[in-house]
Design an enzyme around this catalytic site. Structure first.
Site, PDB file in Angstrom:
ATOM      1  N   CYS A 199       0.840  -1.204   0.000  1.00 52.68           N
ATOM      2  CA  CYS A 199       0.000   0.000   0.000  1.00 52.68           C
ATOM      3  C   CYS A 199       0.880   1.262   0.000  1.00 52.68           C
ATOM      4  O   CYS A 199       1.630   1.472  -0.940  1.00 52.68           O
ATOM      5  CB  CYS A 199      -0.989  -0.035   1.166  1.00 52.68           C
ATOM      6  SG  CYS A 199      -2.368   1.139   0.948  1.00 52.68           S
ATOM      7  N   HIS A 232      -3.699  -5.011  -0.648  1.00 54.90           N
ATOM      8  CA  HIS A 232      -3.268  -5.624   0.607  1.00 54.90           C
ATOM      9  C   HIS A 232      -3.314  -7.139   0.491  1.00 54.90           C
ATOM     10  O   HIS A 232      -4.384  -7.745   0.665  1.00 54.90           O
ATOM     11  CB  HIS A 232      -4.181  -5.178   1.761  1.00 54.90           C
ATOM     12  CG  HIS A 232      -4.003  -3.764   2.156  1.00 54.90           C
ATOM     13  ND1 HIS A 232      -3.123  -3.372   3.138  1.00 54.90           N
ATOM     14  CD2 HIS A 232      -4.582  -2.630   1.698  1.00 54.90           C
ATOM     15  CE1 HIS A 232      -3.170  -2.047   3.271  1.00 54.90           C
ATOM     16  NE2 HIS A 232      -4.045  -1.583   2.406  1.00 54.90           N
ATOM     17  N   GLU A 256      -2.277  -9.241   2.583  1.00 50.56           N
ATOM     18  CA  GLU A 256      -2.592  -9.803   3.902  1.00 50.56           C
ATOM     19  C   GLU A 256      -4.088  -9.766   4.201  1.00 50.56           C
ATOM     20  O   GLU A 256      -4.556 -10.381   5.162  1.00 50.56           O
ATOM     21  CB  GLU A 256      -1.793  -9.074   4.993  1.00 50.56           C
ATOM     22  CG  GLU A 256      -2.333  -7.726   5.432  1.00 50.56           C
ATOM     23  CD  GLU A 256      -2.081  -6.586   4.456  1.00 50.56           C
ATOM     24  OE1 GLU A 256      -2.420  -5.443   4.806  1.00 50.56           O
ATOM     25  OE2 GLU A 256      -1.558  -6.825   3.346  1.00 50.56           O
TER      26      GLU A 256
END
EC number: 4.3.2.10
Length: 214
Positions: free
Chosen positions: A85, A195, A197
């Site tokens: 990001c 993202h 994750e």
């Protein structure tokens, strides 16, 4: 004898999705340490640079722990770094927010600016256009979706071939009429605007692909 887990330093500089990134890396088998200790950062198999919030504030936080120098030193020795990001955005030359220009780490040419999407911030799932030969997206279908949440990005980036530097592999995404950089693979430096994750199984596969390069 089981192979040793890859050691990843998760750079703590006051900005970022530390907890979710920590969990996601551990889930794919990494040994993770949240730190800004230069010795730990430079010795780790990989360095993950998170980032959330304003570009200028992230750069200020990064410089306060000499993170920009640690990133530069790792890359100079071909030691892997992964930005997520705003952690990707600060790898570019500049960020422009509310008329304020902030200097980034300068690893890539390009300006991070406000997206021209119909709705800002962009928040949700989207597909990406990965280039041929991508290691980052190995094992993933073109239909896979990743989670984005941001208001700024790189919409105009032309890498000038000087005959000496290998051109990065650039992944793009499209939101409304706005096309912008979704990910970059450039030797030891990888980064994603989305993202991983927070992107479920597809994001986990991508992080595993990174670990496999360490």
């Amino acid at each position: 004898m089981a192979p040793m887990a890859k050691r990843v330093a998760l750079l703590d500089y006051g900005s970022g999705n530390i907890r979710s990134a920590h969990r996601a890396l551990e889930r794919v088998g990494a040994e993770v340490e949240v730190t800004h200790d230069p010795q730990v950062v430079l010795a780790a198999d990989g360095l993950l640079v998170p980032g959330v919030g304003a570009y200028a504030a992230c750069m200020q936080g990064l410089k306060s722990v000499k993170g920009d120098r640690m990133i530069g030193e790792r890359l100079a020795g071909s030691r892997p770094v992964f930005g997520i990001c705003v952690g990707m955005q600060i790898m570019f030359e500049q960020g422009v927010e509310h008329g304020t220009v902030a200097q980034g780490c300068g690893q890539w040419p390009g300006v991070v600016e406000k997206l021209t999407t119909e709705v800002v911030p962009v928040m949700g799932w989207n597909t990406v256009e990965a280039p041929e030969g991508s290691q980052m997206f190995a094992g993933l279908e073109p239909s896979e979706r990743f989670y984005f949440v941001h208001s700024y990005g790189v919409m105009d980036w032309t890498f000038k071939d000087d005959g000496l530097t290998t051109s990065p592999l650039v992944t793009w995404t499209q939101q409304d009429a706005c096309r912008y950089v979704a990910a970059v693979e450039n030797g030891p430096l990888w980064a994603t605007q989305f993202h991983p994750e927070k992107s479920g199984d597809a994001g986990a596969q991508l992080l595993k692909n990174w670990l496999d390069t360490l």
